[in-house]
Design an enzyme around this catalytic site. Structure first.
Site, PDB file in Angstrom:
ATOM      1  N   TYR A 247      -1.886  10.114   9.170  1.00 53.29           N
ATOM      2  CA  TYR A 247      -1.610   8.701   9.441  1.00 53.29           C
ATOM      3  C   TYR A 247      -0.176   8.518   9.870  1.00 53.29           C
ATOM      4  CZ  TYR A 247      -5.473   5.617   8.834  1.00 53.29           C
ATOM      5  OH  TYR A 247      -6.611   4.923   9.054  1.00 53.29           O
TER       6      TYR A 247
ATOM      7  N   LYS B 156       0.846  -1.205   0.000  1.00 51.34           N
ATOM      8  CA  LYS B 156       0.000   0.000   0.000  1.00 51.34           C
ATOM      9  C   LYS B 156       0.874   1.246   0.000  1.00 51.34           C
ATOM     10  CE  LYS B 156      -2.099   2.666   3.533  1.00 51.34           C
ATOM     11  NZ  LYS B 156      -2.918   2.789   4.734  1.00 51.34           N
TER      12      LYS B 156
ATOM     13  N   GLU C  77      -3.676   4.209  -3.736  1.00 49.70           N
ATOM     14  CA  GLU C  77      -4.523   4.962  -2.806  1.00 49.70           C
ATOM     15  C   GLU C  77      -4.254   6.470  -2.825  1.00 49.70           C
ATOM     16  OE1 GLU C  77      -4.130   3.836   1.329  1.00 49.70           O
ATOM     17  OE2 GLU C  77      -5.703   5.197   1.959  1.00 49.70           O
TER      18      GLU C  77
ATOM     19  N   SER D 227     -11.247  -1.748   2.728  1.00 43.86           N
ATOM     20  CA  SER D 227      -9.897  -1.868   3.287  1.00 43.86           C
ATOM     21  C   SER D 227      -9.852  -0.863   4.432  1.00 43.86           C
ATOM     22  CB  SER D 227      -8.848  -1.536   2.217  1.00 43.86           C
ATOM     23  OG  SER D 227      -7.561  -1.515   2.804  1.00 43.86           O
TER      24      SER D 227
HETATM   25  P1  13P Z   1      -9.220   4.355   7.373  1.00 44.49           P
HETATM   26  O1  13P Z   1     -10.160   3.259   7.013  1.00 44.49           O
HETATM   27  O2  13P Z   1      -9.085   4.596   8.842  1.00 44.49           O
HETATM   28  O3  13P Z   1      -9.438   5.600   6.579  1.00 44.49           O
HETATM   29  O4  13P Z   1      -7.780   3.864   6.983  1.00 44.49           O
HETATM   30  C1  13P Z   1      -7.561   3.224   5.844  1.00 44.49           C
HETATM   31  C2  13P Z   1      -6.150   3.345   5.510  1.00 44.49           C
HETATM   32  O5  13P Z   1      -5.442   2.391   5.512  1.00 44.49           O
HETATM   33  C3  13P Z   1      -5.662   4.676   5.180  1.00 44.49           C
HETATM   34  O6  13P Z   1      -4.567   4.541   4.404  1.00 44.49           O
END
Ligand code: 13P
Length: 393
Positions: free
Chosen positions: A393, A180, A220, A331
Site C-alpha cells: 500500500y 487508521k 488493522e 472498510s
Molecule cells: P483494500 O480493501 O483494498 O484491502 O484496502 C483496505 C485498506 O484500507 C487497507 O489498509
C-alpha cells in the site's frame, strides 16, 4: 471531563501492605498479604466523543470508504487507467469520490491520506467539508508505512509512532475524527512471534495516542492473502494475532468502546487450490472474531484485501445472516473503487457515470451489512479478483 471508563484499563495487583516493615530492635511482625486494587484509570477528555464517533461510523447499513492510498499507491490506481500520478489527477480522483451525492446513505466515514485532508476541490472547497456536508465523517491514515523488520523472517514492521500525538492533534483540528494504522502479518513468512508482537504493540500504542487526541483508532493488523495455505491455517494465525493485539490494547488502557477493527476475512491463501464459499468464510471469520473480540467493540470493518468486488460483498453478506455482537461492515478500498476507476478512465464526460458506479458498490455493501444483498445482475468486471502477489500500500 468525560466519563471515566475503566473496563479496558483495570489492573488488579496483589501487594504487601502494613506490618511487614522490620524496625531495628523490634521483633519482626509477620507480613500479612493483602489484595489491593490498583486501577489504571482512563480519564480521557474525549471519551464520550470517541464512543459517539465509533457508534456513528458503525451505524446500520453503513461502512467506510477507504481512499487513503499513499501518493505512490494512488499512482498505481491512476496508472491502471493511463493517468499520470500528479497532484491535479489525484485531486480530480478524490474529488469524484468525496462529492458523490447520496453517498452518505451508505458510507459513514472516509479514510483519507494526509494530502487529501488538507486538499480542496478544483472549485476551492475543502474535501473535508464536502464529506461532512454529505454526512460522512473524515478519517486519516496516520501510519508511515512498512519497513523490513530486522531479526525476523523477512517480515515487516509499521513506522509512525514518533511525533504521532502532535500529528493526530493537528488532524483533529483539521476535521478528522478517526484514524487508521495498517500493519501486516505474512503467513508464508512465518509469521514469527517477533513480527506479531511488534505489530500488536505498535497498534496498541497508536490506539492509545489516537484516543488521547480525540480520534477513534481503526486497528488493522492485515493478515495478507498471500500464500498457498488452507483456511484452517489462516484461522490459527488470525487468532494468534488478535489475541496479542487485545492483550496490548488492554495493557495500554485503550477504551474498547472507542475503537473500530479492520480485520482481514479468514479465507484460504490466494494460491490455495481449495477455495471457500462465502458461507465458509463467514463461519471461520465469525468463529475467530467471537473467540477473540470483546462485545464492547462497536464495529468490525473488514478490508477487501484483493478479493473481487462481488466476492467481498458476498462474504460480508454471509456474515450478516444472523445477529452479531458487533456491527459487521466494510472498510474497502479496492472493492469499492475498482469499477469507479474503470468507468471514469480520467475523462470528464464519464464523471457522472463513475459517481453512479460508486453508489452501486456502496449500496451493494450497505445491503450486505444488513444481510440483504444478492449478486444477481452484477457486472462481469465486478467479479474479477484484484489480488496482486506481494501487494504494497
Ligand atoms: P483494500 O480493501 O483494498 O484491502 O484496502 C483496505 C485498506 O484500507 C487497507 O489498509
Amino acid at each position: 471531563m468525560a466519563a471515566v471508563a475503566m473496563s479496558a484499563g483495570m489492573a488488579l495487583k496483589s501487594s504487601f501492605c502494613g506490618a511487614a516493615v522490620q524496625q531495628s530492635g523490634a521483633t519482626a511482625v509477620a507480613a500479612k498479604p493483602q489484595r489491593v486494587a490498583m486501577f489504571a484509570v482512563r480519564a480521557g477528555g474525549y471519551d464520550e466523543e470517541l464512543v459517539k464517533t465509533a457508534k456513528t461510523i458503525a451505524s446500520p447499513g453503513r461502512g467506510i470508504l477507504a481512499i487513503d492510498e499513499s501518493n505512490a499507491t494512488c499512482g498505481k490506481r491512476l496508472a491502471s487507467i493511463g493517468l499520470e500520478n500528479n497532484e491535479v489527477n489525484r485531486q480530480a480522483y478524490r474529488q469524484l469520490l468525496c462529492t458523490t451525492p447520496g453517498l452518505g446513505e451508505y458510507i459513514s466515514g472516509a479514510i483519507m491520506f494526509e494530502e487529501t485532508l488538507y486538499q480542496s476541490t478544483s472549485d476551492g472547497k475543502l474535501m473535508v467539508d464536502c464529506l461532512k456536508e454529505g454526512g460522512i465523517l473524515p478519517g486519516i491514515k496516520v501510519d508511515k508505512g512498512l519497513v523490513p523488520l530486522p531479526g525476523s523472517n523477512d517480515e515487516s514492521w509499521c513506522q509512525g509512532l514518533d511525533g504521532l500525538a502532535s500529528r493526530t492533534a493537528a488532524y483533529y483540528k483539521q476535521g478528522a475524527r478517526f484514524a487508521k494504522w495498517r500493519t501486516v502479518v505474512s503467513i508464508p513468512n512465518g509469521p514469527s512471534d517477533l513480527a506479531i508482537t511488534e505489530a500488536a504493540w505498535g497498534l496498541a500504542r497508536y490506539a492509545a495516542i489516537c484516543q488521547d487526541t480525540g480520534l477513534v483508532p481503526i486497528v488493522e493488523p492485515e493478515v495478507l492473502l498471500d500464500g498457498s495455505h488452507g483456511i484452517d491455517r489462516t484461522l490459527e494465525v488470525a487468532e494468534k494475532v488478535w489475541s496479542k493485539v487485545f492483550y496490548f490494547l488492554a495493557e495500554n488502557n485503550v477504551m474498547f468502546e472507542g475503537i473500530l477493527l479492520k480485520p482481514s476475512m479468514v479465507t484460504p491463501g490466494a494460491e490455495c487450490p481449495e477455495r471457500a464459499t462465502p458461507e465458509q468464510v463467514a463461519e471461520y471469520t465469525l468463529r475467530m472474531l467471537k473467540r477473540r473480540v470483546p462485545p464492547a467493540v462497536p464495529g468490525i470493518m473488514f478490508l477487501s484485501g484483493g478479493q473481487s468486488e462481488v466476492e467481498a460483498t458476498l462474504n460480508l453478506n454471509a456474515m450478516n445472516q444472523s445477529p452479531n455482537p458487533w456491527h459487521v461492515s466494510f472498510s474497502y478500498a479496492r472493492a469499492l473503487q475498482n469499477s469507479v476507476l474503470k468507468t471514469w478512465k480520467g475523462q470528464p464526460e464519464n464523471l457522472e457515470a463513475a459517481k453512479k458506479a460508486l453508489l452501486v458498490r456502496a449500496k451493494a455493501n450497505s445491503l450486505a451489512q444488513l444481510g440483504k444483498y444478492s449478486a444477481e445482475g452484477e457486472a462481469k468486471e465486478a467479479k474479477e479478483g484484484m489480488f496482486v502477489k506481494g501487494y504494497t500500500y
